[in-house]
Design a protein around this motif. Structure first.
Motif, short mmCIF file in Angstrom:
data_model
loop_
_atom_site.label_atom_id
_atom_site.label_comp_id
_atom_site.label_asym_id
_atom_site.label_seq_id
_atom_site.Cartn_x
_atom_site.Cartn_y
_atom_site.Cartn_z
N ASP A 1 0.83 -1.21 0.00
CA ASP A 1 0.00 0.00 0.00
C ASP A 1 0.87 1.26 0.00
O ASP A 1 0.56 2.24 -0.69
CB ASP A 1 -0.92 0.02 1.22
N ALA A 2 1.94 1.25 0.77
CA ALA A 2 2.83 2.41 0.85
C ALA A 2 3.50 2.68 -0.49
O ALA A 2 3.61 3.84 -0.93
CB ALA A 2 3.89 2.18 1.93
N ILE A 3 3.92 1.62 -1.18
CA ILE A 3 4.55 1.76 -2.49
C ILE A 3 3.59 2.39 -3.48
O ILE A 3 3.92 3.33 -4.21
CB ILE A 3 5.07 0.40 -3.00
N PHE A 4 2.36 1.87 -3.50
CA PHE A 4 1.37 2.42 -4.44
C PHE A 4 0.94 3.83 -4.06
O PHE A 4 0.60 4.63 -4.92
CB PHE A 4 0.15 1.49 -4.52
N TYR A 5 0.95 4.12 -2.77
CA TYR A 5 0.59 5.47 -2.33
C TYR A 5 1.54 6.50 -2.94
O TYR A 5 1.11 7.55 -3.43
CB TYR A 5 0.61 5.54 -0.80
#
Length: 212
Positions: free
Chosen positions: A198-202
């Motif tokens: 999720d952090a990467i895509f954020y």
């Protein structure tokens, strides 16, 4: 009938979920998932009689959901249907394989059709949604889509070689990853803890104008 390869699929309309309506989701699901299921069920008696193969083309988007709309949902559905089918048909000597391609240059990634589709979704979205996301988000999305096909692999033999192996080898794999992006980025990404993914895509994704 020895081998059935389900490859048909569409990606339009896709975009942020709030820009779409139920019909937009259904249009993609009807082809990518329900169509695949219908064809498979109709052909199964012949494939079972031959103790043959079923090969379903899913996507890396069946492992990691990058964007909204029916496409990723349909590919997750293909994965689930294929898993259940493989276990059921193992009693009859039928093998089921799943192919998960990365980004390839096909009609689904054409830069002359995707931007116009996104613009149509933007126009049908409510005024509240357009205000929350803002024109800059739309412009950023369109810029990304216009260069998408340039980032995609043109060598489709990487996918068709997987199909051939799944159909003709004595011991076909359960899953095939086609393309280096699938093998080295999306597949490892799918095994990361969810908060990391999720952090990467954020940080990679388009940000709404009124994001926190």
């Amino acid at each position: 009938l020895w081998g059935l390869v389900n490859n048909a699929g569409i990606a339009i309309p896709s975009g942020p979920n709030e820009w779409l309506n139920k019909k937009d989701f259904a249009k993609v699901l009807d082809v990518n998932l329900m169509g695949l299921i219908e064809v498979t069920l109709n052909m199964l008696p012949s494939v079972r009689k031959a103790r043959g193969r079923v090969v379903n083309v899913s996507s890396v988007m069946g492992r990691v959901s990058l964007f909204g709309g029916g496409y990723c949902i349909s590919k997750y559905g293909v994965e689930a249907f294929s898993d259940s089918l493989r276990r059921e048909l193992s009693y009859f000597g039928v093998k089921v394989a799943i192919i998960e391609p990365g980004g390839f240059k096909t009609a689904m990634t054409r830069s002359d059709t995707l931007p116009s589709s996104i613009k149509m979704l933007w126009d049908q979205a409510s005024s509240e949604v357009r205000e929350i996301y803002g024109e800059k988000s739309l412009a950023s999305y369109l810029t990304h889509l216009k260069s998408l096909d340039q980032k995609c692999n043109e060598d489709l033999t990487l996918v068709t070689d997987c199909m051939e192996h799944a159909l003709t080898s004595c011991h076909p794999r359960t899953r095939y990853s086609a393309g280096w992006d699938a093998k080295l980025f999306y597949l490892p990404l799918s095994y990361l803890p969810t908060f990391l993914t999720d952090a990467i895509f954020y940080w990679m994704s388009m940000k709404p104008a009124k994001a926190l």
